[in-house]
Design an enzyme around this catalytic site. Structure first.
Site, short mmCIF file in Angstrom:
data_model
loop_
_atom_site.label_atom_id
_atom_site.label_comp_id
_atom_site.label_asym_id
_atom_site.label_seq_id
_atom_site.Cartn_x
_atom_site.Cartn_y
_atom_site.Cartn_z
N ASP A 1 -4.56 -0.92 -10.65
CA ASP A 1 -6.10 -1.30 -10.53
C ASP A 1 -6.44 -1.82 -12.16
O ASP A 1 -7.00 -2.79 -12.08
CB ASP A 1 -7.03 0.07 -10.57
N GLU B 1 0.77 -1.31 0.07
CA GLU B 1 -0.10 -0.02 0.12
C GLU B 1 0.91 1.29 0.06
O GLU B 1 1.91 1.39 0.94
CB GLU B 1 -0.87 -0.06 1.18
MG MG Z 1 -11.16 4.04 -8.64
#
Ligand code: MG
Ligand code: ADP
Length: 391
Positions: free
Chosen positions: A178, A38
Site C-alpha cells: 500500500d 492477493e
Molecule cells: Mg489500510
C-alpha cells in the site's frame, strides 16, 4: 491531474475556513487497488497494484503563535489530533491521529524536525473499504513533511517509513504494497512489486480502450480476528513441510509432489498462493501487451482460488463476480475479482471503456436485487503517486 487541482482548491478553501488564512503547503497521496496478487505479499510473492484517482490531501501552514505543536483536523472527524513536539511522540487518542503521528516520529528518527504546523486533512479515498486510506494518509503526511522541511526522501525509504508508522503507531502489521504504490505510483502505469526483494517495475497501461471498475460491496464481515493470522500460519506450515523458506520458492510441481506432507487445508492455501504468484507475473506481461482477454482470465482464476482454496471471499463479493461474469466479454467485462484481504470490501473489474456506463448500471441493479445492498461503483485510470501541489 485536473481532478487533483480541483481537490487542492477545495482543501485550500477548507483550510482557510478552519484556520482563517490560506495554506502555505499542499500535498496529496492516492489510495490504491490491487489488480492481482492477493495474499502473496507475506509469502514473498508479487503484487500488481495501481494508484487510483482518489486521494488523501493535506493543506498546512506554520501556527501563528509559533508553537512546536502539530494540530491536525480532518474533514471526516470531529476530534482534533495534536502532536506536541516538545515531548516524545507516542500513540494516543484520537486513533486516526496515530497514522500521521507515526510518520512524524519516523522523520524525527531520521533527524528531520518538522516543526509546528496547522494541518487540514481531507480524503476522497473511502475509509476502511480496502482501498488503503490509511497508507494514503501516511504517505500524504510524509509528502507534506518533505515539502515543509525541504527534504526529498528516496520514495522506497519513504514507503518503508510509512509502513513502520502503521506497524508501530496504528498497530496494523501490514505488508509493503500500500505504501509503495501510494509513494511510487505513476500515471497510466501499474506497479509490479516483488515483495521479497522490494524491487519494483512500472508496467505501462496506456490503452484508452480499457478501464478499471471498482465495486465496493459496502459490506465488511466482522470476523473473530484470527483469520488473517491463521492463513499466514497455514502458508508457513506448507513452506516448512516442503523444506523452503517461503512459498515463493515452490512450483506447482513441487507442491503436488509434497502434497502428502501437509494438511489438506495447508495444501489448498499453498495452491492459491503459488498459482497467484504465477498469475501476477503473467498478468503484468498481459498488461504490457494490452492482452486484455488474458489479463481478465487471470483475474477470474484469482477470484476462484481466493474463494475456493484460500476461502477469504464472501457471498457479496461472489455475487459481484458472478454478475460481472454473466455480462462477460461480449458485454465488455474481461474479468473481475475480489481485491484486498477479503470478507467484504471491493471487487475490481477490467472492462471495455466504451461499455463502462452500461456495466456500472447492470452491476448496480443486479447486486441490489440479489443482496438488497447498494454498491458504490467508480472507475479510475492508473493515477500518479504522492505529489506536492503547493510548496
Ligand atoms: Mg489500510
Ligand atoms: P483502509 O486503509 O482500507 O481504508 P484501514 O482500517 O487500514 O482501512 O484505515 C482506515 C483508518 O485510517 C480510519 O479508520 C482512520 O483512522 C484513518 N484515516 C484514513 N483517512 C483518514 C481521514 N481522512 N481522516 C481521518 N482518519 C483517516
Amino acid at each position: 491531474m485536473q481532478k487533483l487541482q480541483d481537490l487542492a482548491a477545495h482543501v485550500a478553501t477548507e483550510f482557510e475556513k478552519v484556520y482563517g488564512r490560506p495554506p502555505r503547503w499542499i500535498a496529496a497521496a492516492p489510495g490504491r487497488v490491487n489488480i492481482i496478487g492477493e495474499h502473496t505479499d507475506y509469502n514473498d510473492g508479487f503484487v500488481l497494484p495501481m494508484a487510483i484517482e482518489f486521494y488523501s490531501m493535506m493543506a498546512a501552514d506554520r501556527p501563528v503563535d509559533g508553537r512546536e505543536v502539530i494540530t491536525l483536523r480532518s474533514t471526516l472527524e470531529t476530534e482534533v489530533a495534536t502532536i506536541d513536539l516538545s515531548r516524545p511522540v507516542v500513540p494516543t487518542t484520537p486513533k486516526w491521529g496515530n497514522y500521521p503521528r507515526g510518520v512524524v516520529a519516523g522523520f524525527q528518527a531520521w533527524g528531520i524536525q518538522p516543526g509546528g504546523l496547522d494541518v487540514l486533512l481531507h480524503s476522497t479515498v473511502p475509509l476502511g473499504s480496502g482501498l488503503s486510506s490509511s497508507a494514503a494518509l501516511e504517505v500524504c503526511t510524509a509528502t507534506l513533511l518533505e515539502a515543509v522541511t525541504g527534504t526529498t526522501l528516496d520514495p522506497v525509504e519513504k514507503a518503508l517509513l510509512c509502513q513502520k508508522a502503521e506497524h508501530d503507531y496504528a498497530g496494523v502489521p501490514c505488508g509493503i504494497m500500500d505504501q509503495f504504490i501510494s509513494a511510487l505510483g505513476r500515471e497510466d502505469h501499474l506497479l509490479l512489486l516483488d515483495c521479497r526483494t522490494r524491487k519494483t517495475e512500472i508496467v505501462p497501461m496506456q490503452d484508452p480502450s480499457v478501464a478499471l471498475l471498482i465495486i465496493n460491496t459496502n459490506v465488511k464481515h466482522e470476523l473473530s480476528g484470527g483469520e488473517y493470522a491463521e492463513r499466514r500460519t497455514q502458508c508457513e506450515e506448507a513452506a516448512r513441510n516442503l523444506g523452503v523458506a517461503s512459498l515463493r520458492d515452490v512450483t506447482a510441481g513441487l507442491l503436488e509432489a509434497g502434497k502428502s506432507k501437509m494438511s489438506e487445508t495447508a495444501y489448498r492455501r499453498a495452491r492459491h498462493v503459488i498459482g497467484e504468484i504465477a498469475r501476477t507475473v503473467q498478468a503484468a506481461q498481459g498488461v504490457r501487451h494490452s492482452d486484455w482477454p488474458t489479463v481478465g482470465r487471470l483475474m477470474a482464476a484469482s477470484h476462484a482460488a481466493l474463494r475456493d482454496d484460500y476461502e477469504v471471499s464472501c457471498p457479496e463479493l461472489d455475487a459481484v463476480v458472478e454478475i460481472a461474469e454473466a455480462i462477460g466479454e461480449k458485454g465488455g467485462v474481461y474479468g473481475c475479482r475480489m481485491t484486498g484481504g477479503g470478507f467484504g470490501g471491493c471487487c475490481v473489474a477490467l472492462v471495455k471503456a466504451s461499455s463502462l456506463d452500461a456495466i456500472t448500471k447492470k452491476i448496480a441493479t443486479d447486486y441490489k436485487a440479489r443482496t438488497g445492498i447498494a454498491a458504490t461503483i467508480f472507475s479510475s485510470r492508473p493515477a500518479a503517486g504522492a505529489t506536492i501541489l503547493k510548496r
